[in-house]
Design a protein around this motif. Structure first.
Motif, PDB file in Angstrom:
ATOM      1  N   ILE A 164      25.310  86.927 118.000  1.00  0.00           N
ATOM      2  CA  ILE A 164      25.948  86.074 119.000  1.00  0.00           C
ATOM      3  C   ILE A 164      25.569  84.611 118.774  1.00  0.00           C
ATOM      4  CG2 ILE A 164      26.169  85.605 121.472  1.00  0.00           C
ATOM      5  CD1 ILE A 164      27.430  88.227 120.739  1.00  0.00           C
ATOM      6  N   ILE A 206      24.706  83.242 115.952  1.00  0.00           N
ATOM      7  CA  ILE A 206      25.404  82.791 114.742  1.00  0.00           C
ATOM      8  C   ILE A 206      26.851  82.462 115.071  1.00  0.00           C
ATOM      9  CG2 ILE A 206      26.223  83.498 112.454  1.00  0.00           C
ATOM     10  CD1 ILE A 206      23.328  83.260 112.230  1.00  0.00           C
ATOM     11  N   ILE A 207      27.481  83.339 115.834  1.00  0.00           N
ATOM     12  CA  ILE A 207      28.876  83.116 116.223  1.00  0.00           C
ATOM     13  C   ILE A 207      29.009  81.800 116.978  1.00  0.00           C
ATOM     14  CG2 ILE A 207      30.675  83.891 117.828  1.00  0.00           C
ATOM     15  CD1 ILE A 207      30.033  86.775 117.019  1.00  0.00           C
ATOM     16  N   GLN A 208      28.106  81.580 117.927  1.00  0.00           N
ATOM     17  CA  GLN A 208      28.192  80.346 118.709  1.00  0.00           C
ATOM     18  C   GLN A 208      27.993  79.117 117.837  1.00  0.00           C
ATOM     19  OE1 GLN A 208      25.457  81.207 121.892  1.00  0.00           O
ATOM     20  NE2 GLN A 208      27.156  81.701 123.277  1.00  0.00           N
ATOM     21  N   LEU A 252      28.621  78.844 114.544  1.00  0.00           N
ATOM     22  CA  LEU A 252      29.821  78.644 113.721  1.00  0.00           C
ATOM     23  C   LEU A 252      30.956  78.087 114.570  1.00  0.00           C
ATOM     24  CD1 LEU A 252      29.846  81.855 111.471  1.00  0.00           C
ATOM     25  CD2 LEU A 252      29.146  79.535 110.837  1.00  0.00           C
ATOM     26  N   ALA A 253      31.082  78.619 115.782  1.00  0.00           N
ATOM     27  CA  ALA A 253      32.136  78.157 116.685  1.00  0.00           C
ATOM     28  C   ALA A 253      31.966  76.663 116.969  1.00  0.00           C
ATOM     29  CB  ALA A 253      32.108  78.952 117.984  1.00  0.00           C
ATOM     30  N   GLN A 254      30.717  76.256 117.185  1.00  0.00           N
ATOM     31  CA  GLN A 254      30.429  74.855 117.454  1.00  0.00           C
ATOM     32  C   GLN A 254      30.843  73.959 116.293  1.00  0.00           C
ATOM     33  OE1 GLN A 254      28.711  73.450 120.523  1.00  0.00           O
ATOM     34  NE2 GLN A 254      30.155  72.137 119.465  1.00  0.00           N
ATOM     35  N   PRO A 278      36.736  79.786 119.126  1.00  0.00           N
ATOM     36  CA  PRO A 278      35.580  78.884 119.270  1.00  0.00           C
ATOM     37  C   PRO A 278      35.360  78.384 120.692  1.00  0.00           C
ATOM     38  CG  PRO A 278      36.640  78.466 117.183  1.00  0.00           C
ATOM     39  CD  PRO A 278      37.519  79.454 117.920  1.00  0.00           C
ATOM     40  N   LEU A 335      32.206  79.005 123.486  1.00  0.00           N
ATOM     41  CA  LEU A 335      31.398  77.832 123.849  1.00  0.00           C
ATOM     42  C   LEU A 335      31.632  77.376 125.279  1.00  0.00           C
ATOM     43  CD1 LEU A 335      32.151  75.830 120.585  1.00  0.00           C
ATOM     44  CD2 LEU A 335      29.997  76.992 121.123  1.00  0.00           C
ATOM     45  N   LEU A 387      35.345  83.420 111.403  1.00  0.00           N
ATOM     46  CA  LEU A 387      34.993  82.033 111.705  1.00  0.00           C
ATOM     47  C   LEU A 387      34.519  81.320 110.443  1.00  0.00           C
ATOM     48  CD1 LEU A 387      33.109  82.362 115.127  1.00  0.00           C
ATOM     49  CD2 LEU A 387      35.436  81.564 114.732  1.00  0.00           C
TER      50      LEU A 387
END
Lengths: 198, 198
Positions: A107, A109-111, A113-115, B67, B71, B113
């Motif tokens: 989670i 890591i996902i956040q 990358l999303a950022q 994304p 976030l 992502l």
DNA sequence: TCCATTTTATGACTTTAATCATAAAACAGA
DNA sequence: TCTGTTTTATGATTAAAGTCATAAAATGGA
């Protein structure tokens, strides 16, 4: 981002990179997960005639270079230490094992990358509009939120050189200098002995 | 990307969007995970004077708009159906539950992502170099790898309009038209009754 | 089939950031 | 403290993409 102890539990090793040292190079295949302990790292490209484009700048506790690691693709850019830096390296296999055994890290890591995708989206839209003033302002405002700019009585100190701003926005130094002056005249930022405050 | 049955198990609903319909708008807070069943969706920004910048184009089985969902940030762009499209919508809460209960999906999300970040990195570097020929070629070559371009006896058909290429690269239509002609003259692509092959 | 709209196309001209040249100020290392 | 390098700065010129105008070809609905 991932706790140091957890990384070390899976065999991560700390490595020191002197200022200017190359951490990895464009075109190479990824072998490690990288996380900064101290210092500053930039990811950048050099085009045919030596012009630099900075993809991003990373500080302590931040990771970099994961996308190609997850995709088994070559690095699309170089990673270079901007200051003397300590970096934790964890081999791909061990990193994947860490991920499997610690789902909560996924989670994170996902956040992360999303950022970064969010930042790229905003900057891409901004860079395509072509107006230097827009580009520079957007970069600064992004920096206030995500890079570690410090606030004092004059506002947030944008601690990038004009050249760095150029390399991050795709503009030439002279254009950045003139643009910043124009923005100061418009009153949207301050220049106090050559330093920029927003 | 996520199997339809799994999404439906968690309560995803299929929604139809006519061509040109707005799926979500820049500035709004995300509420759903979106995955295309059929059709084509673009994410794009409009700047002050109405000029469009296309962040990306998505096809069946692809997801988009995650994304900001991860976030809790506002959408940085609009999502618009390019063709009549069917899209699966899964509410944020249920999507998060799905993720928690299906760790292997997290890895899929991460890879997706990572792929998009990779594309953005490559295009950002390319767009900053400013040379139209570079930008256009890079977009086409990316498209061959990731968009669904079809190959026939003339090569890969680049099924983007000149306008779309412009909106994806930050160039004006006329510039794209002239650039493509120049590239044809150099022999790096073919134009066969107005269609571009690479 | 016809007509409105979109897409591709081309020429003339304008604007704007890049380029080139040069230099002062600031900084860092010996 | 001195000195070489980096950073900031400014003016003149150039190049290149944008803008504007106009139109033919293609496409898609009615």
């Amino acid at each position: 981002m991932i706790p140091t102890e957890l990384l070390e539990k899976y065999g991560a090793l700390k490595k020191v990179f002197d200022k200017m040292a190359i951490i990895f190079e464009e075109g190479n295949l990824p072998a490690y997960y990288y996380q900064i302990v101290s210092g500053e790292v930039k990811m950048s490209n050099y085009n045919d005639d030596g012009r630099e484009f900075i993809q991003g700048i990373f500080y302590k506790e931040q990771s970099f270079g994961e996308p190609p690691l997850f995709l088994n693709q070559n690095y699309p850019a170089n990673a270079i230490a901007v200051e003397d830096s300590e970096v934790l390296l964890l081999s791909k296999n061990n990193f994947m094992k860490l991920l499997e055994e610690n789902p909560s890290v996924s989670i994170k890591i996902i956040q992360n990358l999303a950022q970064r995708l969010y930042y790229k989206s905003v900057m891409a839209a901004e860079m395509s509009t072509q107006e230097p003033e827009h580009r520079v302002l957007k970069l600064m405002d992004h920096g206030i939120a995500y890079f570690n700019f410090q606030k004092d009585e004059n506002g947030y100190l944008i601690n990038f050189t004009r050249q760095q701003i150029g390399d991050l926005t795709g503009l030439r130094v002279e254009t950045v200098i003139r643009t910043i002056k124009a923005l100061e005249k418009k009153g949207v930022l301050k220049i106090i002995n050559r330093k920029v405050y927003r």
